[in-house]
Design a protein around this motif. Structure first.
Motif, PDB file in Angstrom:
ATOM      1  N   THR A   5       0.837  -1.190   0.000  1.00 45.92           N
ATOM      2  CA  THR A   5       0.000   0.000   0.000  1.00 45.92           C
ATOM      3  C   THR A   5       0.876   1.246   0.000  1.00 45.92           C
ATOM      4  OG1 THR A   5      -1.686  -1.180   1.252  1.00 45.92           O
ATOM      5  CG2 THR A   5      -1.831   1.215   1.239  1.00 45.92           C
ATOM      6  N   GLY A   6       0.600   2.148  -0.912  1.00 42.09           N
ATOM      7  CA  GLY A   6       1.379   3.373  -1.016  1.00 42.09           C
ATOM      8  C   GLY A   6       2.390   3.369  -2.144  1.00 42.09           C
ATOM      9  N   ASP A   7       2.705   2.180  -2.704  1.00 41.87           N
ATOM     10  CA  ASP A   7       3.608   2.130  -3.857  1.00 41.87           C
ATOM     11  C   ASP A   7       2.935   2.810  -5.042  1.00 41.87           C
ATOM     12  OD1 ASP A   7       5.500   0.716  -2.432  1.00 41.87           O
ATOM     13  OD2 ASP A   7       4.936  -1.235  -3.253  1.00 41.87           O
ATOM     14  N   SER A   8       3.686   3.609  -5.772  1.00 42.78           N
ATOM     15  CA  SER A   8       3.141   4.295  -6.948  1.00 42.78           C
ATOM     16  C   SER A   8       2.910   3.299  -8.074  1.00 42.78           C
ATOM     17  CB  SER A   8       4.115   5.378  -7.427  1.00 42.78           C
ATOM     18  OG  SER A   8       4.316   6.334  -6.420  1.00 42.78           O
ATOM     19  N   ILE A   9       1.744   3.361  -8.701  1.00 45.47           N
ATOM     20  CA  ILE A   9       1.405   2.477  -9.820  1.00 45.47           C
ATOM     21  C   ILE A   9       1.370   3.303 -11.103  1.00 45.47           C
ATOM     22  CG2 ILE A   9      -0.301   0.918 -10.822  1.00 45.47           C
ATOM     23  CD1 ILE A   9      -1.264   0.321  -8.005  1.00 45.47           C
ATOM     24  N   PHE A  10       1.977   2.756 -12.166  1.00 47.59           N
ATOM     25  CA  PHE A  10       2.026   3.405 -13.469  1.00 47.59           C
ATOM     26  C   PHE A  10       1.599   2.405 -14.531  1.00 47.59           C
ATOM     27  CE2 PHE A  10       5.229   5.262 -10.706  1.00 47.59           C
ATOM     28  CZ  PHE A  10       4.930   6.611 -10.789  1.00 47.59           C
ATOM     29  N   GLU A  11       1.519   2.843 -15.765  1.00 47.30           N
ATOM     30  CA  GLU A  11       1.192   1.953 -16.863  1.00 47.30           C
ATOM     31  C   GLU A  11       2.136   2.216 -18.025  1.00 47.30           C
ATOM     32  OE1 GLU A  11      -2.840   0.094 -18.816  1.00 47.30           O
ATOM     33  OE2 GLU A  11      -2.947   1.800 -17.466  1.00 47.30           O
ATOM     34  N   ALA A  12       2.724   1.154 -18.540  1.00 41.04           N
ATOM     35  CA  ALA A  12       3.626   1.256 -19.687  1.00 41.04           C
ATOM     36  C   ALA A  12       2.872   0.833 -20.938  1.00 41.04           C
ATOM     37  CB  ALA A  12       4.841   0.353 -19.481  1.00 41.04           C
ATOM     38  N   TYR A  13       3.107   1.534 -22.044  1.00 40.67           N
ATOM     39  CA  TYR A  13       2.419   1.258 -23.298  1.00 40.67           C
ATOM     40  C   TYR A  13       3.418   0.861 -24.369  1.00 40.67           C
ATOM     41  CZ  TYR A  13      -1.340   3.758 -20.977  1.00 40.67           C
ATOM     42  OH  TYR A  13      -2.304   4.142 -20.088  1.00 40.67           O
ATOM     43  N   GLY A  14       3.047  -0.102 -25.179  1.00 39.24           N
ATOM     44  CA  GLY A  14       3.911  -0.546 -26.266  1.00 39.24           C
ATOM     45  C   GLY A  14       3.082  -1.146 -27.382  1.00 39.24           C
ATOM     46  N   ILE A  15       3.753  -1.790 -28.320  1.00 40.65           N
ATOM     47  CA  ILE A  15       3.088  -2.374 -29.478  1.00 40.65           C
ATOM     48  C   ILE A  15       2.041  -3.402 -29.060  1.00 40.65           C
ATOM     49  CG2 ILE A  15       3.451  -3.825 -31.529  1.00 40.65           C
ATOM     50  CD1 ILE A  15       6.172  -2.453 -31.820  1.00 40.65           C
ATOM     51  N   GLY A  16       2.336  -4.204 -28.032  1.00 33.12           N
ATOM     52  CA  GLY A  16       1.428  -5.264 -27.598  1.00 33.12           C
ATOM     53  C   GLY A  16       0.322  -4.804 -26.667  1.00 33.12           C
ATOM     54  N   GLY A  17       0.275  -3.533 -26.359  1.00 37.88           N
ATOM     55  CA  GLY A  17      -0.754  -3.022 -25.444  1.00 37.88           C
ATOM     56  C   GLY A  17      -0.124  -2.315 -24.267  1.00 37.88           C
ATOM     57  N   SER A  18      -0.717  -2.492 -23.108  1.00 33.91           N
ATOM     58  CA  SER A  18      -0.197  -1.824 -21.911  1.00 33.91           C
ATOM     59  C   SER A  18      -0.089  -2.826 -20.760  1.00 33.91           C
ATOM     60  CB  SER A  18      -1.120  -0.670 -21.511  1.00 33.91           C
ATOM     61  OG  SER A  18      -2.384  -1.159 -21.115  1.00 33.91           O
ATOM     62  N   ILE A  19       0.738  -2.463 -19.787  1.00 32.14           N
ATOM     63  CA  ILE A  19       0.932  -3.310 -18.616  1.00 32.14           C
ATOM     64  C   ILE A  19       1.214  -2.417 -17.405  1.00 32.14           C
ATOM     65  CG2 ILE A  19       3.404  -3.615 -19.025  1.00 32.14           C
ATOM     66  CD1 ILE A  19       2.945  -6.550 -18.010  1.00 32.14           C
ATOM     67  N   PRO A  20       0.597  -2.743 -16.265  1.00 32.62           N
ATOM     68  CA  PRO A  20       0.862  -1.927 -15.070  1.00 32.62           C
ATOM     69  C   PRO A  20       2.197  -2.311 -14.424  1.00 32.62           C
ATOM     70  CG  PRO A  20      -0.719  -3.654 -14.566  1.00 32.62           C
ATOM     71  CD  PRO A  20      -0.427  -3.746 -16.037  1.00 32.62           C
ATOM     72  N   PHE A  21       2.794  -1.358 -13.742  1.00 29.88           N
ATOM     73  CA  PHE A  21       3.997  -1.617 -12.951  1.00 29.88           C
ATOM     74  C   PHE A  21       4.009  -0.655 -11.777  1.00 29.88           C
ATOM     75  CE2 PHE A  21       5.284   1.679 -15.898  1.00 29.88           C
ATOM     76  CZ  PHE A  21       6.105   2.499 -15.157  1.00 29.88           C
ATOM     77  N   TYR A  22       4.819  -0.953 -10.780  1.00 35.83           N
ATOM     78  CA  TYR A  22       4.954  -0.065  -9.629  1.00 35.83           C
ATOM     79  C   TYR A  22       6.429   0.176  -9.363  1.00 35.83           C
ATOM     80  CZ  TYR A  22       5.412  -4.539  -7.137  1.00 35.83           C
ATOM     81  OH  TYR A  22       5.795  -5.789  -6.737  1.00 35.83           O
ATOM     82  N   THR A  23       6.716   1.156  -8.545  1.00 39.68           N
ATOM     83  CA  THR A  23       8.109   1.490  -8.258  1.00 39.68           C
ATOM     84  C   THR A  23       8.449   1.117  -6.815  1.00 39.68           C
ATOM     85  OG1 THR A  23       7.569   3.746  -7.607  1.00 39.68           O
ATOM     86  CG2 THR A  23       8.129   3.386  -9.908  1.00 39.68           C
ATOM     87  N   LYS A  24       9.717   0.765  -6.620  1.00 39.93           N
ATOM     88  CA  LYS A  24      10.237   0.433  -5.294  1.00 39.93           C
ATOM     89  C   LYS A  24      11.625   1.045  -5.156  1.00 39.93           C
ATOM     90  CE  LYS A  24       7.854  -2.868  -3.134  1.00 39.93           C
ATOM     91  NZ  LYS A  24       7.201  -2.630  -1.875  1.00 39.93           N
ATOM     92  N   ILE A  25      11.977   1.411  -3.955  1.00 48.55           N
ATOM     93  CA  ILE A  25      13.348   1.846  -3.686  1.00 48.55           C
ATOM     94  C   ILE A  25      14.073   0.675  -3.034  1.00 48.55           C
ATOM     95  CG2 ILE A  25      14.836   3.423  -2.400  1.00 48.55           C
ATOM     96  CD1 ILE A  25      12.730   5.570  -2.799  1.00 48.55           C
ATOM     97  N   MET A  26      15.126   0.222  -3.709  1.00 49.11           N
ATOM     98  CA  MET A  26      15.920  -0.903  -3.223  1.00 49.11           C
ATOM     99  C   MET A  26      17.060  -0.370  -2.363  1.00 49.11           C
ATOM    100  SD  MET A  26      14.420  -3.486  -4.596  1.00 49.11           S
ATOM    101  CE  MET A  26      15.607  -4.751  -4.240  1.00 49.11           C
ATOM    102  N   ASP A  27      17.332  -1.048  -1.258  1.00 49.56           N
ATOM    103  CA  ASP A  27      18.460  -0.662  -0.406  1.00 49.56           C
ATOM    104  C   ASP A  27      19.760  -0.769  -1.195  1.00 49.56           C
ATOM    105  OD1 ASP A  27      16.794  -0.269   1.767  1.00 49.56           O
ATOM    106  OD2 ASP A  27      17.078  -2.305   2.508  1.00 49.56           O
ATOM    107  N   ARG A  28      19.867  -1.853  -1.982  1.00 44.46           N
ATOM    108  CA  ARG A  28      21.094  -2.080  -2.744  1.00 44.46           C
ATOM    109  C   ARG A  28      20.827  -3.105  -3.836  1.00 44.46           C
ATOM    110  NH1 ARG A  28      25.320  -4.939   0.616  1.00 44.46           N
ATOM    111  NH2 ARG A  28      24.897  -3.172   1.913  1.00 44.46           N
ATOM    112  N   ILE A  29      21.437  -2.884  -4.997  1.00 45.83           N
ATOM    113  CA  ILE A  29      21.509  -3.932  -6.011  1.00 45.83           C
ATOM    114  C   ILE A  29      22.983  -4.109  -6.364  1.00 45.83           C
ATOM    115  CG2 ILE A  29      19.195  -3.554  -6.940  1.00 45.83           C
ATOM    116  CD1 ILE A  29      20.453  -2.163  -9.343  1.00 45.83           C
ATOM    117  N   ILE A  30      23.345  -5.340  -6.686  1.00 44.38           N
ATOM    118  CA  ILE A  30      24.729  -5.655  -7.018  1.00 44.38           C
ATOM    119  C   ILE A  30      24.766  -6.173  -8.446  1.00 44.38           C
ATOM    120  CG2 ILE A  30      26.714  -7.102  -6.461  1.00 44.38           C
ATOM    121  CD1 ILE A  30      25.671  -7.098  -3.536  1.00 44.38           C
ATOM    122  N   ILE A  31      25.616  -5.555  -9.261  1.00 42.42           N
ATOM    123  CA  ILE A  31      25.815  -5.950 -10.655  1.00 42.42           C
ATOM    124  C   ILE A  31      27.293  -6.293 -10.792  1.00 42.42           C
ATOM    125  CG2 ILE A  31      25.637  -5.257 -13.073  1.00 42.42           C
ATOM    126  CD1 ILE A  31      23.602  -3.095 -12.070  1.00 42.42           C
ATOM    127  N   GLY A  32      27.580  -7.590 -10.845  1.00 40.89           N
ATOM    128  CA  GLY A  32      28.977  -8.015 -10.864  1.00 40.89           C
ATOM    129  C   GLY A  32      29.647  -7.587  -9.576  1.00 40.89           C
TER     130      GLY A  32
END
Length: 75
Positions: A5-32
């Motif tokens: 509850t409280g996460d922002s919800i958005f909608e992405a649009y493309g050739i195949g239609g649209s899909i909902p997504f939400y945003t999160k703030i991650m403490d940390r992500i590791i890439i390599g």
């Protein structure tokens, strides 16, 4: 990762239609060997065989270089 509850919800649009997504703030992500602290990511639905997608916004912000010939990611 799940919607809370409280996460922002958005909608992405493309050739195949649209899909909902939400945003999160991650403490940390590791890439390599690179660690990125307190980063906002978009969370949406992906096919089962996908573990996730790394967006160009993150790659540009962190100055990563994509070697398409070798299919490698460098910093």
């Amino acid at each position: 990762m799940t919607y809370e509850t409280g996460d922002s919800i958005f909608e992405a649009y493309g050739i195949g239609g649209s899909i909902p997504f939400y945003t999160k703030i991650m403490d940390r992500i590791i890439i390599g060997s690179n660690s990125i602290e307190s980063i906002e990511i978009d969370v949406g639905v992906l096919p089962k065989e996908h573990k996730g997608l790394l967006g160009l916004d993150v790659l540009k912000q962190q100055n990563f270089i994509i070697d398409l010939k070798r299919l490698e990611l460098h910093k």
